[in-house]
Design an enzyme around this catalytic site. Structure first.
Site, short mmCIF file in Angstrom:
data_model
loop_
_atom_site.label_atom_id
_atom_site.label_comp_id
_atom_site.label_asym_id
_atom_site.label_seq_id
_atom_site.Cartn_x
_atom_site.Cartn_y
_atom_site.Cartn_z
N ASP A 10 0.86 -1.21 0.00
CA ASP A 10 0.00 0.00 0.00
C ASP A 10 0.89 1.25 0.00
O ASP A 10 0.86 2.06 0.93
CB ASP A 10 -0.94 0.00 1.21
CG ASP A 10 -0.21 -0.02 2.56
OD1 ASP A 10 -0.78 0.46 3.56
OD2 ASP A 10 0.95 -0.52 2.61
N HIS A 241 9.39 -0.19 8.40
CA HIS A 241 8.79 -1.46 8.78
C HIS A 241 8.83 -2.49 7.64
O HIS A 241 9.09 -3.66 7.85
CB HIS A 241 7.30 -1.26 9.14
CG HIS A 241 7.03 -0.20 10.15
ND1 HIS A 241 7.06 -0.41 11.51
CD2 HIS A 241 6.70 1.10 9.98
CE1 HIS A 241 6.74 0.71 12.14
NE2 HIS A 241 6.54 1.64 11.25
O1 RIB Z 1 2.28 -0.30 10.93
C1 RIB Z 1 3.17 -0.11 9.87
C2 RIB Z 1 2.58 -0.60 8.59
O2 RIB Z 1 1.43 0.17 8.26
C3 RIB Z 1 3.53 -0.43 7.38
O3 RIB Z 1 3.27 -1.42 6.43
C4 RIB Z 1 3.15 0.91 6.84
O4 RIB Z 1 3.45 1.05 5.45
C5 RIB Z 1 1.66 0.89 7.05
O5 RIB Z 1 1.09 0.18 5.96
CA CA Z 2 2.81 -0.79 4.08
#
Ligand code: RIB
Ligand code: CA
Length: 314
Positions: A10, A241
């Site tokens: 996303d 992340h």
């Molecule tokens: O909590 C972090 C996640 O949520 C990551 O994938 C960031 O891109 C959002 O999608």
């Molecule tokens: Ca993400």
């Protein structure tokens, strides 16, 4: 031996960093980017994925548009406050020239799994609606993929959207429950490890120095993202992340995993909570009868950061 993956995403600033990391990784064969709503609406996510492919000169990578709504409930309010109006901080990307693959993300996942039985790892770094839908399209999907790695959840640490829920799982808790309950090998890279590795501004500066195009984009887009993450902190940081599951595929030795039975909260207070019970720690059949997954609990910070930098430098 290259790892065949489909990256469900996303994009999103940390998604962009992860996608470029995958592009730069010689031992990753990226079969496609399947997009989903989450950080931004799915139409924007799909266009952003095309933009990232074009920036990297990867115009042959299929990009699909997937689910735009949670399995149950209202449309998301998205995370523009974290990722910016267009999903890349202050950057307003030019409209991409490329076209989307006409298939839905879920259909693309099923088609590729049938084409390469047992070879593909599904790497999901957004909400899990596409994987849940793919399971409904092809109930044999768990037998057709090598495994599933996700960025999401918070097993033994607080959440980042509520005190108990991480964003990707919170955004589509019912889809996550379906995905975690499927009979495949799933590894969860949650906030247990991703929130444990704050990246300083110098990290993105080095990425930009090593790779002016891709690292430069990450450096520029991450400024807005660092503003968000640095609120109420003494230091200026951000959290990438989404690259963790890909790093684990390439170098599993950097991580420590634990195994446990997992359930996902789908109520009001526990929406998106990933409750993991290591084997033998509960008498409850609600957990002991549930699927077991692997959860990343530790990562070697310095070797992970070096891996990202060395890969961008290739
Ligand atoms: O909590 C972090 C996640 O949520 C990551 O994938 C960031 O891109 C959002 O999608
Ligand atoms: Ca993400």
């Amino acid at each position: 031996m290259a790892h065949k993956i489909i990256l469900d995403t996303d994009p999103g600033i940390d998604d962009a960093m992860a996608i470029f990391f995958a592009f730069q990784s010689p031992d990753i064969e990226l079969l496609g980017l399947t997009t989903v709503y989450g950080n931004v609406p799915v139409t924007m996510a799909a266009q952003n994925a095309l933009t990232l492919c074009e920036l990297a000169g990867k115009n042959d990578i299929p990009v699909t548009k997937g689910v735009g709504m949670p399995w149950v409930g209202e449309e998301s309010t998205y995370a523009h406050f974290v990722h910016g109006e267009h999903g890349f901080g202050h950057i307003k990307p030019e409209p991409p020239k490329g076209e989307l693959d006409p298939r839905s993300s879920a259909q693309f996942i099923v088609d590729m799994a049938r084409k390469y039985p047992g070879e593909i790892t599904l790497v999901a770094i957004g909400p899990l609606g596409n994987l849940a839908l793919a399971l409904r399209l092809e109930p044999e999907l768990p037998k057709l993929v090598k495994g599933v790695s996700i960025m999401g959840g918070a097993a033994f640490v607080p959440g980042n959207v509520t005190p108990v829920a991480e964003a990707n799982i919170w955004n589509d808790a019912h889809a996550a429950e379906i995905v975690f309950a499927a009979d495949w090998d799933l590894v969860m890279f949650g906030l247990d490890v991703t929130n444990d590795v704050p990246f300083a501004p110098t990290f993105v500066d080095v990425l930009a120095e090593k790779n002016p195009t891709l690292g430069g984009f990450v450096q520029e887009s991450a400024q807005f993202y660092m503003d968000f993450y640095s609120q109420n902190r003494e230091d200026r940081v951000c959290f990438f992340h989404d690259a963790f599951p890909i790093a684990h595929l390439r170098h599993p030795e950097l991580f420590e995993l634990t195994e446990g039975h997992v359930r996902v909260g789908t109520g009001t207070l526990d929406r998106g909570q990933t409750v993991v019970a290591p084997k033998g720690t509960t008498p409850s059949p609600l957990w002991n009868d549930a699927n077991t997954i692997k959860v990343a609990t530790k990562v070697d910070h310095s070797r992970l950061e070096k891996l990202f930098i060395d890969t961008y430098a290739l």
